[in-house]
Design a protein around this motif. Structure first.
Motif, PDB file in Angstrom:
ATOM      1  N   SER A  28      40.480  43.675  45.295  1.00 27.61           N
ATOM      2  CA  SER A  28      41.860  43.764  44.790  1.00 27.61           C
ATOM      3  C   SER A  28      42.763  42.774  45.504  1.00 27.61           C
ATOM      4  O   SER A  28      43.607  42.108  44.890  1.00 27.61           O
ATOM      5  N   ARG A  31      42.432  39.101  44.430  1.00 31.05           N
ATOM      6  CA  ARG A  31      43.054  38.790  43.144  1.00 31.05           C
ATOM      7  C   ARG A  31      44.541  38.519  43.275  1.00 31.05           C
ATOM      8  O   ARG A  31      45.052  37.524  42.751  1.00 31.05           O
ATOM      9  N   LYS A 170      44.482  52.170  45.303  1.00 30.67           N
ATOM     10  CA  LYS A 170      45.259  52.039  44.065  1.00 30.67           C
ATOM     11  C   LYS A 170      46.739  52.330  44.307  1.00 30.67           C
ATOM     12  O   LYS A 170      47.604  51.728  43.668  1.00 30.67           O
ATOM     13  N   LEU A 193      46.151  36.947  35.963  1.00 30.41           N
ATOM     14  CA  LEU A 193      44.873  36.709  35.282  1.00 30.41           C
ATOM     15  C   LEU A 193      44.526  35.221  35.289  1.00 30.41           C
ATOM     16  O   LEU A 193      43.381  34.841  35.541  1.00 30.41           O
ATOM     17  N   ASN A 196      42.923  33.680  38.506  1.00 27.54           N
ATOM     18  CA  ASN A 196      41.663  34.238  38.991  1.00 27.54           C
ATOM     19  C   ASN A 196      40.496  33.735  38.150  1.00 27.54           C
ATOM     20  O   ASN A 196      40.665  33.442  36.963  1.00 27.54           O
ATOM     21  N   ASP A 200      36.538  37.921  37.884  1.00 32.58           N
ATOM     22  CA  ASP A 200      37.602  38.728  38.483  1.00 32.58           C
ATOM     23  C   ASP A 200      38.665  39.088  37.454  1.00 32.58           C
ATOM     24  O   ASP A 200      39.242  40.178  37.489  1.00 32.58           O
ATOM     25  N   ARG A 201      38.920  38.158  36.559  1.00 37.04           N
ATOM     26  CA  ARG A 201      39.891  38.380  35.490  1.00 37.04           C
ATOM     27  C   ARG A 201      39.489  39.589  34.646  1.00 37.04           C
ATOM     28  O   ARG A 201      40.298  40.479  34.373  1.00 37.04           O
ATOM     29  N   GLU A 203      37.345  42.036  35.457  1.00 36.47           N
ATOM     30  CA  GLU A 203      37.352  43.263  36.260  1.00 36.47           C
ATOM     31  C   GLU A 203      38.766  43.802  36.411  1.00 36.47           C
ATOM     32  O   GLU A 203      39.005  45.005  36.270  1.00 36.47           O
ATOM     33  N   LEU A 204      39.698  42.912  36.710  1.00 34.03           N
ATOM     34  CA  LEU A 204      41.089  43.318  36.866  1.00 34.03           C
ATOM     35  C   LEU A 204      41.614  43.931  35.571  1.00 34.03           C
ATOM     36  O   LEU A 204      42.246  44.997  35.581  1.00 34.03           O
ATOM     37  N   GLU A 207      40.452  47.417  34.841  1.00 34.02           N
ATOM     38  CA  GLU A 207      40.985  48.456  35.731  1.00 34.02           C
ATOM     39  C   GLU A 207      42.392  48.889  35.342  1.00 34.02           C
ATOM     40  O   GLU A 207      42.884  49.921  35.805  1.00 34.02           O
TER      41      GLU A 207
END
Length: 241
Positions: A28, A31, A170, A193, A196, A200-201, A203-204, A207
């Motif tokens: 996290s 990112r 979180k 976004l 990254n 990673d984009r 995954e982010l 979430e």
């Protein structure tokens, strides 16, 4: 190519406490730190892109930079409240590193406090001398961040991954989200976004709560693209999702 988040000679990580990894704090943090690295690398050039007397563009650029500054301040505030006291208590061997990170936060805060009045004056006047001073201040802040953003990830976050829960991780992010207008957040998401790498984009994005993903697709992506085109005329707009 060496990854930015690689320890430099003379830097040492905090001692790792025993036990399993409990949260994904390191991922996290990478990112959001990539966004800050991009934002403050661009900030001096954005200030210098404003012609003397062009108060319209100065006001626009200054507002964007002010939002960056607020996001950075709130990000550090969340860590100071919701991460570093916990690390100091649960991983006492990390105390030295915690102290170093808090001192770096203080240095960033000090620079943001000096930038703020200069940025507001420049937004009104687009004065060349004021712009030169503001750009130099952003360059100085960027140098500090290039050290802090690397060292926080490489030296401290592996400890956080072992002593903090995923819910606590979180909550650090939520601390910032609650302080911003939802319209701003969905446009800001586009910048995060874009700064990254694709994995990673994705995954982010996965979430993020479904309503926020929908709002981004309907409104935020277009807002991000318009803002980027205004800030950097003629540049290709980096892809997001």
């Amino acid at each position: 190519m060496t990854d930015f988040f690689t320890m430099q000679p003379g830097e040492t990580a905090a001692p790792l406490p025993p036990g399993p990894v409990l949260c994904t704090g390191s991922a996290s943090m990478r990112r959001i730190h990539r966004f800050f690295l991009w934002a403050y690398d661009e900030a001096p050039g954005l200030v210098r892109s404003v012609s003397a007397g062009d108060t319209g563009r100065a006001a626009y650029v200054g507002e964007v930079l002010g939002n960056f500054d607020k996001v950075l301040h709130v990000h550090h505030e969340g860590e100071d409240l919701l991460m570093y006291p916990q690390l100091e208590q649960r991983a006492p061997a990390c105390a030295l590193h915690v102290g170093q990170m808090l001192e770096q936060h203080r240095q960033v805060t000090q620079r943001l406090e000096h930038i703020e009045p200069n940025r507001l004056r420049w937004m009104e006047t687009a004065d060349l001398e004021a712009g030169s001073d503001l750009a130099a201040r952003y360059e100085d802040l960027s140098r500090v961040l290039n050290v802090h953003l690397r060292r926080e990830v490489t030296e401290v976050m592996p400890v956080a991954d072992r002593v903090m829960t995923e819910e606590e991780n979180k909550n650090i992010g939520q601390h910032g989200i609650k302080q911003f207008d939802k319209k701003f957040m969905v446009a800001y998401l586009g910048m995060v976004l874009a700064t990254n790498p694709p994995a990673d984009r994705r995954e982010l994005f996965n979430e993020i709560p479904a309503p926020v993903r929908l709002a981004y697709k309907l409104v935020g992506r277009g807002m991000y693209r318009r803002q980027y085109a205004t800030l950097f005329p003629g540049r290709p707009i980096p892809e997001t999702l």
